[in-house]
Design a protein around this motif. Sequence first.
Motif, PDB file in Angstrom:
ATOM      1  N   LEU A  17     -29.033 -23.327 -12.022  1.00 31.14           N
ATOM      2  CA  LEU A  17     -29.332 -21.969 -11.575  1.00 31.14           C
ATOM      3  C   LEU A  17     -28.367 -21.531 -10.487  1.00 31.14           C
TER       4      LEU A  17
ATOM      5  N   TYR B   3     -41.645 -19.633 -13.357  1.00 32.93           N
ATOM      6  CA  TYR B   3     -41.696 -20.265 -14.666  1.00 32.93           C
ATOM      7  C   TYR B   3     -41.536 -19.239 -15.784  1.00 32.93           C
ATOM      8  N   LYS B   4     -41.231 -18.007 -15.425  1.00 31.64           N
ATOM      9  CA  LYS B   4     -41.043 -16.940 -16.405  1.00 31.64           C
ATOM     10  C   LYS B   4     -39.576 -16.521 -16.368  1.00 31.64           C
ATOM     11  N   PRO B   5     -38.799 -16.902 -17.365  1.00 21.77           N
ATOM     12  CA  PRO B   5     -37.338 -16.747 -17.305  1.00 21.77           C
ATOM     13  C   PRO B   5     -36.855 -15.346 -16.971  1.00 21.77           C
ATOM     14  N   LEU B   6     -37.415 -14.322 -17.575  1.00 24.22           N
ATOM     15  CA  LEU B   6     -36.923 -12.968 -17.325  1.00 24.22           C
ATOM     16  C   LEU B   6     -37.199 -12.535 -15.896  1.00 24.22           C
ATOM     17  N   GLU B   7     -38.421 -12.800 -15.411  1.00 26.48           N
ATOM     18  CA  GLU B   7     -38.766 -12.429 -14.041  1.00 26.48           C
ATOM     19  C   GLU B   7     -37.935 -13.212 -13.035  1.00 26.48           C
ATOM     20  N   LEU B   8     -37.748 -14.504 -13.296  1.00 24.83           N
ATOM     21  CA  LEU B   8     -36.962 -15.335 -12.394  1.00 24.83           C
ATOM     22  C   LEU B   8     -35.512 -14.863 -12.346  1.00 24.83           C
ATOM     23  N   ASP B   9     -34.963 -14.511 -13.500  1.00 21.92           N
ATOM     24  CA  ASP B   9     -33.589 -14.029 -13.543  1.00 21.92           C
ATOM     25  C   ASP B   9     -33.433 -12.763 -12.711  1.00 21.92           C
TER      26      ASP B   9
ATOM     27  N   ARG C 250     -25.266 -20.420 -12.061  1.00 22.42           N
ATOM     28  CA  ARG C 250     -25.396 -19.125 -12.731  1.00 22.42           C
ATOM     29  C   ARG C 250     -25.254 -17.967 -11.760  1.00 22.42           C
TER      30      ARG C 250
ATOM     31  N   VAL D   3     -39.272 -27.258 -10.571  1.00 20.26           N
ATOM     32  CA  VAL D   3     -38.138 -26.919 -11.440  1.00 20.26           C
ATOM     33  C   VAL D   3     -36.828 -27.325 -10.784  1.00 20.26           C
TER      34      VAL D   3
END
Length: 364
Positions: free
Chosen positions: A60, A272-278, A63, A53
């Motif tokens: 990122l 690769y899981k947006p909520l967990e990564l955030d 952000r 990624v």
Amino acid sequence: MNAEPHDAPIAPDEPTTTADVPPKRRGWFGRRSGWVKALIMLGVLVVLVSSGVAGGAYLLVSRYENKVDRAALLPSAPAEEAARSKQNWESGALNLLLLGSDSRATEPGGTSPIGERSDTIMLVHIARDRDKATIISIPRDSYVEVPAGGSWKGGKNKINAAFAFGGAALTATTVQKLTGIPLDGAMIANFASIRDLVDAVGGVEVCVPYDVKSTFSDREWKQGCHAMDGAIAEEFMRQRYNVPGGDFGRIRNQQLVVQAVISKVARNNLLYKPLELDTLLGIAADSLTVDQSLDLRDLVFAVRDIRPRNITYATVPYTSAGLKTPAGSAVKLDDQAAAEMFAAVRDDTIDRWLAENPPREPGS
């Protein structure tokens, strides 16, 4: 009700645990208390930009960059040294200072109140080829020459006293004097992040190579694998007395938890899981203070090809953990072995040196 497992600030005469610590050239495996938070930040970043990624890495960074605090963590550098560091970021090996503290009130870049000491003092060496990294812990109780700074007039002291007297800048000066290694950047992270990160990944399984009994509760971790949530992982990592190698066993415990977190992130594809990564990156960014001159995009570029398996952990060699000094019981570094290690870092051959000088498990 058992008390929360928090260490008190280190008093000048606090004894260093010596139970089960081998006397000669032992213990350059593992970390100091609190090193985990900085490693987690670096580890998450390394996994992120090396997991397919990397194309979105700069977005990122943008952000989360605003969540990262900035401070003057390094002393002012002469023009020649600044030019050398700039060249290193472009094409040379890099050496970063990572500090860790449990204090939430200390201003990282300024003079800390007396008694506030850094639990973590680490060098992160990123190889010239940008394919591997070595994270080297300097034992916090190492008895070294601390240059004058802040309220300190200069002289021998425990290395973590530098943070108490002159903040991160004096610590950086002390590390550079000890190692002869110029620093290309610096970061401080807060120990509280590890508990939140363990919970954010849904807990971890930590495999312990020896028995550990808690001094904060009636918990006991027998040799084998154990499921831990954030609170239990924090308690496990803070054990100092009922663990092989004493304080150096605690170093090993912390490494085991960090490895478990990074493994869980990779195994569950959390990047690769947006909520967990955030959540993960938000926790990491909130815990971090970065030197005002360090460009996070440059750091992303520097570590983008480093895989977690190519990160090596080490600790500066020492000969004893019970040296009697005016500052209390301290760690005596192995002057010859430490000098060899630092020279290998400067020459970008530290991986070869570690292969020729394999570490030992605590208590072995």
